[in-house]
Each structure stands twice: as structure tokens, then as C-alpha cells.
Motif scaffolding. Sequence first.
Motif, PDB file in Angstrom:
ATOM      1  N   PHE A 298     108.050  14.669  54.389  1.00 45.49           N
ATOM      2  CA  PHE A 298     107.697  15.599  55.458  1.00 45.49           C
ATOM      3  C   PHE A 298     106.820  16.719  54.904  1.00 45.49           C
ATOM      4  O   PHE A 298     105.913  17.198  55.575  1.00 45.49           O
ATOM      5  CB  PHE A 298     108.952  16.185  56.097  1.00 45.49           C
ATOM      6  CG  PHE A 298     109.613  15.249  57.057  1.00 45.49           C
ATOM      7  CD1 PHE A 298     109.010  14.939  58.271  1.00 45.49           C
ATOM      8  CD2 PHE A 298     110.827  14.671  56.756  1.00 45.49           C
ATOM      9  CE1 PHE A 298     109.609  14.075  59.157  1.00 45.49           C
ATOM     10  CE2 PHE A 298     111.441  13.803  57.640  1.00 45.49           C
ATOM     11  CZ  PHE A 298     110.831  13.501  58.835  1.00 45.49           C
ATOM     12  N   GLY A 299     107.113  17.134  53.672  1.00 49.83           N
ATOM     13  CA  GLY A 299     106.300  18.168  53.048  1.00 49.83           C
ATOM     14  C   GLY A 299     104.855  17.721  52.922  1.00 49.83           C
ATOM     15  O   GLY A 299     103.933  18.463  53.255  1.00 49.83           O
ATOM     16  N   LEU A 300     104.672  16.480  52.468  1.00 43.64           N
ATOM     17  CA  LEU A 300     103.307  15.949  52.321  1.00 43.64           C
ATOM     18  C   LEU A 300     102.608  15.856  53.671  1.00 43.64           C
ATOM     19  O   LEU A 300     101.439  16.205  53.818  1.00 43.64           O
ATOM     20  CB  LEU A 300     103.368  14.573  51.654  1.00 43.64           C
ATOM     21  CG  LEU A 300     103.821  14.594  50.188  1.00 43.64           C
ATOM     22  CD1 LEU A 300     104.121  13.197  49.688  1.00 43.64           C
ATOM     23  CD2 LEU A 300     102.760  15.260  49.326  1.00 43.64           C
ATOM     24  N   LEU A 301     103.391  15.397  54.671  1.00 40.85           N
ATOM     25  CA  LEU A 301     102.849  15.289  56.027  1.00 40.85           C
ATOM     26  C   LEU A 301     102.442  16.663  56.541  1.00 40.85           C
ATOM     27  O   LEU A 301     101.364  16.843  57.129  1.00 40.85           O
ATOM     28  CB  LEU A 301     103.912  14.663  56.928  1.00 40.85           C
ATOM     29  CG  LEU A 301     103.455  14.216  58.312  1.00 40.85           C
ATOM     30  CD1 LEU A 301     102.379  13.164  58.207  1.00 40.85           C
ATOM     31  CD2 LEU A 301     104.642  13.684  59.106  1.00 40.85           C
ATOM     32  N   GLY A 302     103.306  17.650  56.279  1.00 43.02           N
ATOM     33  CA  GLY A 302     103.029  19.015  56.724  1.00 43.02           C
ATOM     34  C   GLY A 302     101.792  19.570  56.045  1.00 43.02           C
ATOM     35  O   GLY A 302     100.956  20.227  56.668  1.00 43.02           O
ATOM     36  N   LEU A 303     101.665  19.266  54.759  1.00 48.35           N
ATOM     37  CA  LEU A 303     100.500  19.718  54.002  1.00 48.35           C
ATOM     38  C   LEU A 303      99.225  19.162  54.627  1.00 48.35           C
ATOM     39  O   LEU A 303      98.239  19.871  54.842  1.00 48.35           O
ATOM     40  CB  LEU A 303     100.636  19.238  52.549  1.00 48.35           C
ATOM     41  CG  LEU A 303      99.531  19.642  51.583  1.00 48.35           C
ATOM     42  CD1 LEU A 303      99.550  21.152  51.383  1.00 48.35           C
ATOM     43  CD2 LEU A 303      99.688  18.927  50.249  1.00 48.35           C
ATOM     44  N   MET A 304      99.290  17.872  54.955  1.00 49.77           N
ATOM     45  CA  MET A 304      98.122  17.197  55.497  1.00 49.77           C
ATOM     46  C   MET A 304      97.821  17.677  56.919  1.00 49.77           C
ATOM     47  O   MET A 304      96.694  18.017  57.256  1.00 49.77           O
ATOM     48  CB  MET A 304      98.392  15.695  55.501  1.00 49.77           C
ATOM     49  CG  MET A 304      97.190  14.843  55.704  1.00 49.77           C
ATOM     50  SD  MET A 304      97.697  13.113  55.702  1.00 49.77           S
ATOM     51  CE  MET A 304      98.388  12.954  57.331  1.00 49.77           C
ATOM     52  N   LEU A 305      98.886  17.706  57.770  1.00 45.52           N
ATOM     53  CA  LEU A 305      98.683  18.015  59.184  1.00 45.52           C
ATOM     54  C   LEU A 305      98.428  19.490  59.442  1.00 45.52           C
ATOM     55  O   LEU A 305      97.459  19.857  60.101  1.00 45.52           O
ATOM     56  CB  LEU A 305      99.930  17.605  59.983  1.00 45.52           C
ATOM     57  CG  LEU A 305     100.055  16.154  60.410  1.00 45.52           C
ATOM     58  CD1 LEU A 305     101.360  15.950  61.172  1.00 45.52           C
ATOM     59  CD2 LEU A 305      98.864  15.780  61.288  1.00 45.52           C
ATOM     60  N   PHE A 306      99.309  20.335  58.913  1.00 47.72           N
ATOM     61  CA  PHE A 306      99.288  21.736  59.320  1.00 47.72           C
ATOM     62  C   PHE A 306      98.485  22.612  58.362  1.00 47.72           C
ATOM     63  O   PHE A 306      97.632  23.370  58.784  1.00 47.72           O
ATOM     64  CB  PHE A 306     100.723  22.267  59.452  1.00 47.72           C
ATOM     65  CG  PHE A 306     101.569  21.420  60.346  1.00 47.72           C
ATOM     66  CD1 PHE A 306     101.141  21.091  61.628  1.00 47.72           C
ATOM     67  CD2 PHE A 306     102.783  20.919  59.912  1.00 47.72           C
ATOM     68  CE1 PHE A 306     101.910  20.302  62.456  1.00 47.72           C
ATOM     69  CE2 PHE A 306     103.566  20.129  60.732  1.00 47.72           C
ATOM     70  CZ  PHE A 306     103.124  19.813  62.004  1.00 47.72           C
ATOM     71  N   VAL A 307      98.762  22.478  57.058  1.00 51.53           N
ATOM     72  CA  VAL A 307      98.086  23.349  56.101  1.00 51.53           C
ATOM     73  C   VAL A 307      96.595  23.024  56.057  1.00 51.53           C
ATOM     74  O   VAL A 307      95.751  23.904  56.147  1.00 51.53           O
ATOM     75  CB  VAL A 307      98.707  23.210  54.701  1.00 51.53           C
ATOM     76  CG1 VAL A 307      97.982  24.098  53.701  1.00 51.53           C
ATOM     77  CG2 VAL A 307     100.192  23.560  54.750  1.00 51.53           C
TER      78      VAL A 307
END
Lengths: 286, 278
Positions: free
Chosen positions: A122-131
Motif C-alpha cells: 500500500f505504501g508503494l501504491l500510495g507513493l505512486m498514486l498520491f505522492v
Amino acid sequence: MRLRSLRVRHAKERIFQGAFLAGIAVALGSLAFFLADILAEAWPALRPEILVSFPSFQDPTRAGIAPAIVGSLWLVGMTLLFSLPLGVAAGIYLEEYARRSRLARLLQAGVANLAGVPSVVFGLLGLMLFVRGLDLGPVVLAGALTLTMLVFPYVVITTQEAIRAVPASLRDGSLALGATHWQTVRRQVIPAAAPGLLTAAILAASRAMGETAPLIVIGAVVFMKFLPYGPDSPFIALPVQIYAWTGLPQDEWRSLAAAAIVVFLGILLSVNLGAILLRGKLQRRW
Amino acid sequence: MELEAGTWEGIGKLEPIAARDAQPLSFGAAAVESKHLSIFYGRKPAVQDLSLRIPRHRVTAIIGPSGCGKSTFLRAIDRMNDTIPGCRTVGILEVEGEDVYAPDVDPVLLRRKVGLIFQKPNPFPKSIFGNIAFGVQLHYRPSREELGEVVEAALRQAQLWDEVADRLEENALGLSGGQQQRLCIARALAIQPEILLMDEPCSALDPIATAKIETLIAELKQQMTIVLVTHNMQQAARVADFTAFMYLGRLIEYGPTAQIFERPRAELTENYITGRFG
């Protein structure tokens, strides 16, 4: 017919009661041991000042966790803000509207699988999607959105369980008076399920509060000279702070980390206690 | 569950009296009329080829052993079977001359006109006042005064007012079983139904509470049609003007209550009401 021995029956009663007691004793015993160990470790660093001072990598006697506490509160608050409405809505949809359809079963399987995804992912996904994708940068909002994805399946599943526990007689009574499905859900089902929905909130808050890995991945900082001020602020979180300090070699830092753990547990317990008290007030009997 | 000859052995011969007769009784306009109505749960029939006319402003009892389809039929009248997955209804069922299962019928409107009282009292976990206000507010936007008047009228009509007048704000779950059931009746009455369906309304109640409900039923039939499902034959004999006897999903006999109990025409009916099976 041969009679069963009464003595053996009573003996079994005692044996199994003992076994069940042993189960809870092991669980609570290790928790107590853990708490005692942490407290002993934290004792030298456990001063009220750590609550209001800022982190440092030079002087453990001056370092504090004020930004980490504020950061964690921001994260948890915003995560609840997003995940509760979304998760409860999804739970209501699955349970009340999509019940037996093929789509519902597919979504249900999706939600269950989502709950099993490692948080780093989820962290990686968040990095990609949101950050990066939404170009938010490593800020509170990006962290909260990432944590929202993480706790979402728990909120959905807990909501569904809460709704399923509402007696059918209540629903039927409402429908028989000419209520629409929505009126029934809004006026009967949701109020009756409210204690269960609070459980969902407790679970979500606990999960969001304790997550470390995804926050590190999306770029939580470990050193901050100011308090996180809002959704667009860089942030630090308690578990991240604890993780950072435990990596340092000197005993003073470990002690400080232990003190932070004590504070963390204190916040977690008081949040949960508050929610449990509120749930007790809402509890109804049928 | 297609009927076979063997099923009837020792119970009575199937003498198709009313079941085959679409016009078993002659009276004015029917409040409820079913024509060759069958209801299935999945592939299993619960009601088969039921033709029945239920008169206005009378109490009609439906009796029969457990599983005979009487509750299923009752719940079909206000389309509460819609909530049961896999339940299918074929044939015609009319309420006040309108086909209830026609595609343009709104169940919400139907259920306003047709109240349903359940076997187990099911008050909402809110105040006595709130229980009645709930139904009213589903359909209307009453002022505070209007709502108070409606609640009082409904409680009076359900003969509960004297017992609860000074504790309207208390939780309804604190009432006794009989009071809870009368509250549920009051709740249904508050939205002024034309037909009141009662699904074994006294089976969870003691004899005194039962007597009160029966008095109430006798009172209410002045203003509305009542259909009463009961497995208590004495109750049917006491309160019903007409009685229908169902067995294995079929209507066996239907007629004035006195005739059903004193001069049943079908052997099956006689054996049931004399307690030889059921």
C-alpha cells in the motif's frame, strides 16, 4: 445402557475450563511482560517534557516527540475522515443492496483479498498514486490517503458484520409500515448497527495509528523542527519516530524510543477506551 | 411437494370443496381476492392454486398445521415475500380490486394500505412515542401537534393509551409482551390501513394478553378488514367471521366460521379441527 461416570464428566469440566483460562493467561501474561519491559526501559526517559519538545539526533535528553504526536493525530484523524464514510458506504452497499448478485460476490472477494495485502505494498501504491501521481508530495494528505486504502477493507468487513447483526424483525417491521429500503436503512438499520460501526472506527484508528512501513515508503520524515500544520504539511508519525530511534546505538535513544512507545500505547488506549464507552452508551438490546 | 394420494392416508380424503370453487361465498366486493395463486420458494411450492375471496370489514381466519402455507399467503398480500430471495408468485392476487403483483404497483404504497402484525412483537428499539411516530413520518411531515394527536389516537385505538399515557418517552422494549404487540398494532393503525394482516399475533403471548388482542380485533373490524393467521383453532372460532382451512399449500375448505367448525364438509377439515392431526 451404561451410565457415564459423573466424576469423569465433572473432571472434564474442570480440565477444559483450565485450558481456556490458560489461553487467556498466556495472552495477557505476555502483554503484561511486554508492558513491564517497556516501562523499565522507558523509565529514565519518561519525562513530561518529551511530549512538548522536538526530535533531535544530537542530545537524547532534550529530544521529544511533539511533532510525532501531532503528526500521528493528523494522520489518524484524516484517515478516519476518509475511510469511515467510504468503508461504511461500501459495507452498506454490499450488505443491503448488492447482497446476492455475482458482482457482490466479486467485490466481496476483492475486499477480503485487499485485507491481506502487505502494508508496504500500500505504501508503494500510495507513493505512486498520491505522492507522485497526484503530485501531493510526501505530506499528511498523501499519508492519510495511503492509510485509508489500508484500513478500508477492515471498515467494510466490520460494517457488514454490524449490519448483519441487526435482527430481521426490525427490518421487516419497518418495511411492513411502508418504509422504502433507504428509509429502513437510514432510520433502523444504521442506528441499530451504530455500536458495530464504532468498532469499525476503533479498528481503523488502531491500524492507522500503528502503521509504519507504508509511511516510511511514501516519505515520512524522522526529524522535524516544527509541528505538522495541516494536510499539506510534511509529517512524522509516532511509530516512524520510534523506528528511527531504535536504530541508533546509544542506550539513551533506545530509552527515548521506549518512552515514545509508552506514549503511543497511552494514546491508543485512551482513544479505544473513549470509543468503547461511547459504544456502551449506544448499545441496545432486543 | 405435489400432492400424492398417499399423503392423505389416515388423515382424510381430499374432497375438493372450496378449493376448486372460485366463488366459495357470496358477499359484496372482496377486500382481498386470489385467483389460482401459487407461491414458490425456489422450486418448492408453498401455496398451490389458491383461490380465495376475503370480505371487507370482516375477520377472516386462516388455519392449518405448520408449513401449510398460511403465513406465506398472508405475506403475499402486502408483498413482504419480496424480501425473501428465491420467492416467486404466480397467479393473481388482488387487493381492493387491484392486482398486487402488477408491474406498476409500488409495494411502499401497498404496505401503507395493508398493515402487517408479526408473530413475535417487534417494537423498534426506541420510545413508545417514537415507535408510532416512525410509521407516520415515513409517509407524512406532521407538525409536532399533529404527530402527538395521531400517536394518541393510535394508542387509544389499540387500547394501550391508558397503560402508557404517562410514559410515552420510555423505551418500548420495557413493555410487556402483550403491550409490545398492541404497540405494534397501534403502529400499524397510525397510518390508517384498510386491511390489517395478522400473522399468529398471539402465539408469543399469555392468555390474558391474548384476550386483550382478541377484544381489539373484534373492535377493529368495524373499520377495517382483518386477515388472521392462527394455529389456535379456538381463537379462530372466537374472533373470525370466516375461516379458511389450508393444508400442504392448498385451500381445503372455506366458509363461515360456524359452518367450518360445526359442519365441516371435508373430512380433512373435520380431522384437523377435532385434533386428530396437526
